[in-house]
Design a protein around this motif. Structure first.
Motif, PDB file in Angstrom:
ATOM      1  N   GLU A 276      37.279  38.292  28.481  1.00  0.00           N
ATOM      2  CA  GLU A 276      35.872  37.982  28.782  1.00  0.00           C
ATOM      3  C   GLU A 276      35.625  37.818  30.281  1.00  0.00           C
ATOM      4  O   GLU A 276      34.473  37.826  30.738  1.00  0.00           O
ATOM      5  CB  GLU A 276      35.428  36.710  28.042  1.00  0.00           C
ATOM      6  N   TYR A 277      36.699  37.658  31.064  1.00  0.00           N
ATOM      7  CA  TYR A 277      36.584  37.531  32.517  1.00  0.00           C
ATOM      8  C   TYR A 277      36.918  38.839  33.211  1.00  0.00           C
ATOM      9  O   TYR A 277      37.751  39.621  32.718  1.00  0.00           O
ATOM     10  CB  TYR A 277      37.525  36.430  33.038  1.00  0.00           C
ATOM     11  N   ASP A 278      36.274  39.070  34.356  1.00  0.00           N
ATOM     12  CA  ASP A 278      36.637  40.220  35.184  1.00  0.00           C
ATOM     13  C   ASP A 278      38.088  40.065  35.619  1.00  0.00           C
ATOM     14  O   ASP A 278      38.512  38.974  36.028  1.00  0.00           O
ATOM     15  CB  ASP A 278      35.737  40.297  36.419  1.00  0.00           C
ATOM     16  N   ASN A 279      38.818  41.144  35.563  1.00  0.00           N
ATOM     17  CA  ASN A 279      40.242  41.069  35.892  1.00  0.00           C
ATOM     18  C   ASN A 279      40.468  40.719  37.361  1.00  0.00           C
ATOM     19  O   ASN A 279      41.487  40.117  37.705  1.00  0.00           O
ATOM     20  CB  ASN A 279      40.945  42.380  35.543  1.00  0.00           C
ATOM     21  N   ASP A 280      39.516  41.114  38.241  1.00  0.00           N
ATOM     22  CA  ASP A 280      39.715  40.783  39.661  1.00  0.00           C
ATOM     23  C   ASP A 280      39.644  39.272  39.903  1.00  0.00           C
ATOM     24  O   ASP A 280      40.308  38.742  40.792  1.00  0.00           O
ATOM     25  CB  ASP A 280      38.701  41.521  40.541  1.00  0.00           C
ATOM     26  N   GLU A 283      43.147  37.978  38.629  1.00  0.00           N
ATOM     27  CA  GLU A 283      44.223  38.369  39.560  1.00  0.00           C
ATOM     28  C   GLU A 283      44.148  37.586  40.861  1.00  0.00           C
ATOM     29  O   GLU A 283      45.184  37.236  41.443  1.00  0.00           O
ATOM     30  CB  GLU A 283      44.139  39.867  39.830  1.00  0.00           C
ATOM     31  N   SER A 284      42.931  37.310  41.336  1.00  0.00           N
ATOM     32  CA  SER A 284      42.795  36.568  42.594  1.00  0.00           C
ATOM     33  C   SER A 284      43.286  35.126  42.431  1.00  0.00           C
ATOM     34  O   SER A 284      43.901  34.558  43.341  1.00  0.00           O
ATOM     35  CB  SER A 284      41.340  36.578  43.061  1.00  0.00           C
ATOM     36  N   ILE A 285      43.044  34.527  41.274  1.00  0.00           N
ATOM     37  CA  ILE A 285      43.540  33.172  41.016  1.00  0.00           C
ATOM     38  C   ILE A 285      45.059  33.177  40.961  1.00  0.00           C
ATOM     39  O   ILE A 285      45.725  32.287  41.532  1.00  0.00           O
ATOM     40  CB  ILE A 285      42.939  32.622  39.712  1.00  0.00           C
ATOM     41  N   ASP A 286      45.645  34.151  40.282  1.00  0.00           N
ATOM     42  CA  ASP A 286      47.110  34.253  40.219  1.00  0.00           C
ATOM     43  C   ASP A 286      47.709  34.397  41.613  1.00  0.00           C
ATOM     44  O   ASP A 286      48.747  33.784  41.926  1.00  0.00           O
ATOM     45  CB  ASP A 286      47.516  35.448  39.353  1.00  0.00           C
ATOM     46  N   LEU A 306      38.243  40.042  47.470  1.00  0.00           N
ATOM     47  CA  LEU A 306      38.922  40.529  46.273  1.00  0.00           C
ATOM     48  C   LEU A 306      38.012  40.501  45.051  1.00  0.00           C
ATOM     49  O   LEU A 306      38.125  41.356  44.159  1.00  0.00           O
ATOM     50  CB  LEU A 306      40.169  39.691  45.987  1.00  0.00           C
ATOM     51  N   ILE A 307      37.131  39.539  44.988  1.00  0.00           N
ATOM     52  CA  ILE A 307      36.248  39.443  43.816  1.00  0.00           C
ATOM     53  C   ILE A 307      34.859  39.988  44.119  1.00  0.00           C
ATOM     54  O   ILE A 307      33.914  39.778  43.356  1.00  0.00           O
ATOM     55  CB  ILE A 307      36.145  37.987  43.318  1.00  0.00           C
ATOM     56  N   LYS A 308      34.763  40.710  45.260  1.00  0.00           N
ATOM     57  CA  LYS A 308      33.497  41.362  45.615  1.00  0.00           C
ATOM     58  C   LYS A 308      32.345  40.362  45.613  1.00  0.00           C
ATOM     59  O   LYS A 308      31.281  40.609  45.048  1.00  0.00           O
ATOM     60  CB  LYS A 308      33.205  42.524  44.674  1.00  0.00           C
ATOM     61  N   ALA A 309      32.595  39.266  46.279  1.00  0.00           N
ATOM     62  CA  ALA A 309      31.610  38.187  46.255  1.00  0.00           C
ATOM     63  C   ALA A 309      30.694  38.182  47.471  1.00  0.00           C
ATOM     64  O   ALA A 309      29.760  37.400  47.533  1.00  0.00           O
ATOM     65  CB  ALA A 309      32.318  36.829  46.183  1.00  0.00           C
TER      66      ALA A 309
END
Length: 423
Positions: A276-280, A283-286, A306-309
């Motif tokens: 349900e979450y965007d993979n980016d 991955e950024s949290i990891d 990384l999350i296009k914010a």
């Protein structure tokens, strides 16, 4: 500051009197303590009343319990050998409060005042009406939507970016130090463990390092550990790891031990487990939670990219300084004056408008009250100052000249006729 005796230390520890009691006045009578909200290794947080502004506030007290204890209201060092370290921490607390007060950001708690009392220091902060993330995580009825989680992360990254640009570290990012206000916007609170240029002060503060298992990176667990922006990002990543997975991540010391032994990381990555979450985002949290600092994300801006914010990040408005504003206004006035002085008159002003037949009639026949007014002001006998005073019951010797009031009346008459002749 004086040192406490052994009997006093034992008495106060047995009474558990670290927090100030209800009704305690601070800074004479400007603030009144209501109740304690939290107690960490470095300070005590209170709900209090600002008696001058008639509002509730939060007050943070500098109280490094390793070095001090309370006797009545005053804070005493446990030993004279700790006096210098204690004063260093109080001075650092005051300096950090001033630095935080300069960080005006909607997602950072506001600091309104700092002062010294009871042989220690205090900072006065906003009272945020809301719930902390830890309470929301533990409440099964308060499940946040993925889009809302992303929005909260973006706002906090923007706030942390500002903290790091001011050469500060928060050092205590965790779910209980992030509040959601009634609009669902996050506010980063409790900078009580913040350290300006912390790596330069590790010897002085090594005894009061604040760590939270699951959220603190491994470099927070020992004196001399190199701390930087990636340390705060680890804690922020661990907070969102808990928010998304519902499980707090393993202790970073345990992870480090397993890493050193070439064993699998006990912290299971988020990526690939929550569709349900965007993979980016996952991955950024990891990446932010890597055990080794050099393997992590190094800045909040890097994380946002990384999350296009960037397109959703709050864009600051450029504010014109007062000096520049004054120069701009002066230039505009000068240009306007020059334009008016050098411009040719408009045609409508150079050529008088030919009055119509009706307008001529208006000029020739003024209203009846004008003629009556002109007659009264011309023919009426001048009223001297003496007459005016006698009318009021006052007798005074006044020298007047005949007609001294008639002349202004004639001028008014000419003015009125001239006014109507223009219409």
């Amino acid at each position: 500051m004086t040192a406490a005796t052994g009997a006093e230390i034992e008495q106060d520890i047995n009474q558990g009197s670290e927090a100030l009691p209800h009704g305690t006045a601070l800074l004479e009578d400007q603030f009144t303590i209501d109740r304690p909200l939290g107690n960490g290794g470095f300070g005590i947080t209170y709900l209090a009343r600002d008696n001058y502004l008639d509002r509730n506030v939060v007050i943070k007290e500098c109280y490094p319990e390793v070095f001090c204890l309370r006797q009545s209201r005053k804070v005493l060092v446990r030993s004279t050998q700790h006096h210098e370290k204690y004063r260093t921490i109080v001075e650092m607390f005051m300096r950090e409060a001033r630095s935080i007060a300069k960080m005006r950001h909607p997602n950072i708690v506001g600091v309104h005042r700092i002062f010294e009392d009871n042989e220690t220091a205090y900072m006065v902060l906003d009272l945020i009406q809301g719930r902390d993330l830890l309470g929301i995580i533990n409440d099964e009825r308060e499940k946040l939507a993925p889009d809302q989680v992303k929005e909260i992360l973006i706002k906090l990254l923007d706030a942390v970016d500002l903290v790091h640009k001011r050469d500060l570290l928060h050092r205590d990012i965790s779910p209980d130090n992030i509040l959601l206000d009634k609009w669902g916007s996050p506010v980063l609170i409790d900078f009580g463990a913040a350290r300006e240029e912390a790596s330069r002060e590790t010897r002085a503060i090594s005894s009061v390092l604040v760590v939270k298992d699951g959220y603190s990176p491994q470099e927070f667990y020992f004196a001399g550990g190199k701390q930087g922006p990636s340390s705060d990002l680890y804690a922020l990543g661990a907070t969102f790891y808990h928010l998304i997975s519902g499980v707090a991540p393993p202790n970073s010391q345990t992870r480090m031990a397993e890493f050193a032994a070439n064993n699998p990381d006990p912290c299971e990555p988020l990526a690939g487990r929550f569709p349900e979450y965007d993979n980016d985002i996952l991955e950024s949290i990891d990446k932010a939670m890597q055990v080794l600092p050099k393997a992590r994300l190094q800045s909040a801006q890097e994380w946002m990219s990384l999350i296009k914010a960037e397109e959703r990040r709050m864009k600051p408005v450029r504010v014109i300084k007062n000096d520049d504003l004054g120069k701009t206004l002066t230039r505009l006035v000068s240009e306007t004056n020059e334009y008016v002085m050098n411009s040719e008159p408009r045609e409508s002003l150079k050529t008088p408008v030919r009055p119509t037949e009706k307008s001529e009639d208006k000029v020739q026949s003024a209203p009846a009250w004008v003629e009556e007014f002109n007659r009264e002001t011309t023919d009426a006998p001048p009223r001297t100052k003496r007459a005016a005073l006698q009318h009021e019951g006052v007798t005074e010797k006044v020298t007047t000249r005949p007609g001294m009031l008639a002349e202004p009346a004639k001028k008014r008459k000419r003015g009125l006729l001239k006014f109507f002749s223009r219409r």
